[in-house]
Design an enzyme around this catalytic site. Structure first.
Site, mmCIF file in Angstrom:
data_model
loop_
_atom_site.group_PDB
_atom_site.id
_atom_site.type_symbol
_atom_site.label_atom_id
_atom_site.label_comp_id
_atom_site.label_asym_id
_atom_site.label_seq_id
_atom_site.Cartn_x
_atom_site.Cartn_y
_atom_site.Cartn_z
ATOM 1 N N ASP A 48 7.992 30.747 -47.227
ATOM 2 C CA ASP A 48 8.472 31.019 -48.579
ATOM 3 C C ASP A 48 7.756 32.258 -49.155
ATOM 4 O O ASP A 48 6.539 32.300 -49.230
ATOM 5 C CB ASP A 48 8.193 29.780 -49.448
ATOM 6 N N THR A 89 14.402 30.936 -54.184
ATOM 7 C CA THR A 89 14.137 29.971 -53.104
ATOM 8 C C THR A 89 15.353 29.115 -52.740
ATOM 9 O O THR A 89 15.677 28.971 -51.560
ATOM 10 C CB THR A 89 12.961 29.057 -53.507
ATOM 11 N N ASN A 110 17.815 28.689 -58.573
ATOM 12 C CA ASN A 110 17.095 27.404 -58.522
ATOM 13 C C ASN A 110 17.623 26.490 -59.633
ATOM 14 O O ASN A 110 17.797 25.303 -59.444
ATOM 15 C CB ASN A 110 15.589 27.626 -58.690
ATOM 16 N N LYS A 171 8.400 21.748 -51.129
ATOM 17 C CA LYS A 171 9.444 21.823 -52.155
ATOM 18 C C LYS A 171 10.650 20.982 -51.747
ATOM 19 O O LYS A 171 11.137 21.118 -50.609
ATOM 20 C CB LYS A 171 9.927 23.272 -52.327
ATOM 21 N N ARG A 173 13.750 21.458 -52.588
ATOM 22 C CA ARG A 173 14.868 22.320 -52.185
ATOM 23 C C ARG A 173 14.640 22.961 -50.820
ATOM 24 O O ARG A 173 15.601 23.310 -50.126
ATOM 25 C CB ARG A 173 15.148 23.387 -53.255
ATOM 26 N N ASP A 360 12.700 33.114 -47.269
ATOM 27 C CA ASP A 360 13.798 32.883 -48.214
ATOM 28 C C ASP A 360 13.962 34.036 -49.205
ATOM 29 O O ASP A 360 14.946 34.090 -49.931
ATOM 30 C CB ASP A 360 13.609 31.551 -48.950
HETATM 31 ZN ZN LIG Z 1 10.987 30.965 -52.339
#
Ligand SMILES: [Zn+2]
Length: 553
Positions: A48, A89, A110, A171, A173, A360
């Site tokens: 990330d 993300t 997001n 996370k 997601r 991402d």
């Molecule tokens: Zn991210």
């Protein structure tokens, strides 16, 4: 036209060729692709907020078995970019695994504004499901907002759901979007109690191996000692000196400097684990526990483990791209990746596992750091943009209360309010765009009407178009100038269509992957298309990418 007897002669020859091949022909046939061939396991790794240039910036300090193993022994796509705005993300993870842009897969940010609900929607929010593994609401999540299939869905569909698909990330997601609608499980971190959790979308109870992992109480261990640098401080020559004004100290810290005294500054929860390299180490530990606990790669079908390392993003936001904290986080992640690869190779063999690694999105350097080095950049305050817009609208219309909200650099207008004031909606939209074009730091705007009627072939408007979904996006989209972000003065963020946000590493390794590299322009949507081609399964249903030729020829 061939005579009948001649046709029969040729058919006989063809029959003989294929029923009893000559040695040369037999060799040619056996050397062709074996279409039943599958890897035992596919491991997708997302780092990330990993900028492309970190691979080379920290190269001298990386070991030979982590990032450098993938780079030197695998296949490197050096020119891989996102092709939409905003580079966040949720959209990033969705794009990697759907091969589609937000305009198609629906993950436009997001959080976005839902007009019907007059409320924001989180990309994996689902109030109809329950948390599994904790008493908090952190597990009320699912992929229901994702409009397309993922490559992991297609793998499950391809073999009548016999492949296992598992997602793991701090996370929610980062674990949910990669594994799609049909995953066996996705696990994420609940910082309130330090447990890995899931949702009733996937299961009613955590499996024994996850419960056992939680019982190890690793977050307690990680927060029991200060974060000190891996190497002596003077060796971090790739980064700005530790004590500087560009970084955001942790809460309860006076300065953003080592050692970060976790036992002293931690709150009554485990959120700090996310914001430190230990968050990645714990993710790696859970990934290995998943391979063991789920017997991944041990059946007769290809399984898929999607891992996303999120701590790099939390650290990046906190300290920026030039911080010793960021460098130290990558040096430690390099060791975690080396350990992961070592486990994979010793368990399955290099040639039985297909690994890819990407990010991402990237990130901008801290804008004040750039400005202090004479590069145009600055951080805008969202409330200043809003105040400027509303004040000008008040001058033109005597009101601005038809602005529902400004989110993700998009202005959402309340069409009912515009109608009730008997204003022309097209004119209002254009006026909002014109006003915002006058704001210092804004490069351009594009309206929903323009996006609906024109196909923009290139440039920023093309990137916005790929990120635009009419049900979920605003009425006027704002594009900032290069180096301009909407953020606090310290740390940094991402979201633009400029290369610092769109350019990400892409590395392939293992099963059927040749050693080499390409500088061809690759878009992130090509990853899912390439996986589909390699695995001989269908493309995700919204995929717009193309297989990377060097990998599938
Ligand atoms: Zn991210």
């Amino acid at each position: 036209m061939l005579q009948k007897r001649t046709r029969i002669f040729f058919l006989n020859i063809l029959f003989l060729m294929y029923s009893s091949p000559t040695p040369a022909l037999a060799q040619k046939i056996s050397g062709s692709t074996n279409y039943s061939d599958k890897p035992k396991l596919v491991v997708g790794i997302v780092v990330d907020q990993m900028r492309y240039d970190y691979l080379f910036r920290y190269r001298e300090k990386f070991g030979k078995d982590g990032f450098m193993k993938l780079l030197n022994e695998g296949f490197f796509c050096a020119n891989t970019h996102y092709n939409y705005i905003p580079t966040f993300t949720g959209p990033g993870h969705a794009c990697i695994y759907t091969g589609a842009t937000p305009s198609i897969n629906g993950i436009v940010a997001n959080d976005w504004y839902e007009r019907k609900e007059n409320d924001t929607m989180y990309c994996v929010q689902d109030k109809s499901v329950q948390t599994v593994g904790s008493t908090t609401q952190a597990g009320m999540m699912s992929p229901k907002n994702l409009l397309t299939t993922t490559i992991t869905d297609e793998l499950r569909l391809s073999d009548n759901f016999q492949s296992k698909v598992i997602g793991i990330s701090l996370k929610d997601r980062g674990a949910i979007l990669p594994t799609g609608h049909t995953a066996n499980a996705a696990y994420w971190f609940d910082g309130t109690n330090g447990n890995w959790i899931s949702s009733s979308y996937y299961m009613q109870d955590l499996p024994a191996w996850v419960k056992e992992f939680n019982s190890l109480k690793l977050p307690d261990h990680y927060l029991s000692a200060p974060w000190k640098t891996l190497l002596p401080m003077e060796q971090y020559t790739e980064s700005t000196a530790d004590d500087n004004a560009y970084e955001e100290p942790y809460p309860k810290e006076l300065k953003p400097v080592f050692p970060h005294d976790f036992p002293k500054i931690r709150e009554n929860d485990f959120e700090l684990v996310r914001k430190s390299p230990a968050g990645n180490t714990m993710t790696k530990e859970l990934a290995i526990a998943a391979m063991k606990g789920e017997n991944l790669g041990k059946g007769s079908h290809a399984d898929f483990l999607a891992i996303s390392f999120s701590a790099t993003d939390y650290v990046g936001h906190q300290f920026g791209t030039n911080a010793i904290e960021t460098e130290d986080t990558y040096l430690r992640l390099d060791k975690d990746i080396a350990e992961l690869l070592s486990y994979i190779e010793s368990t399955y063999g290099k040639n039985n596992v297909l690994v890819f690694l990407t990010a991402d999105h990237g990130a901008l350097q801290n804008p004040q750091f750039l400005a202090d080095h004479k590069i145009p950049a600055k951080a805008l305050k969202a409330k200043d943009v809003e105040a400027y817009l509303k004040s000008n609208l008040n001058t033109v219309y005597g009101t601005s209360d038809f602005v529902s909200c400004i989110l993700n650099d998009q202005v959402y207008l309340d069409q009912n309010s515009i109608a009730s004031k008997q204003l022309n909606p097209d004119e209002v939209e254009n006026t909002v765009a014109e006003i915002l074009n006058g704001f210092d730091g804004v490069s351009n705007t594009v309206t929903a009407t323009q996006l609906s009627f024109f196909e923009f072939a290139e440039g920023g408007r093309n990137l916005i178009q790929h990120g635009y979904n009419s049900k979920r996006c605003g009425d006027v989209m704002i594009m900032a100038e290069p180096g301009v972000i909407e953020y606090k003065p310290t740390g940094t963020t991402h979201g633009s269509g400029y290369s610092y946000d769109t350019h990400v590493p892409l590395l392939w390794y293992g099963w059927k992957i040749p050693q080499g590299s390409t500088s061809d322009k690759i878009t992130v949507t090509d990853i899912a298309a390439t996986l589909a081609s390699l695995l001989h399964i269908e493309f995700p249903n919204g995929c717009t990418g193309h297989p990377i030729r060097d990998l599938v020829k």
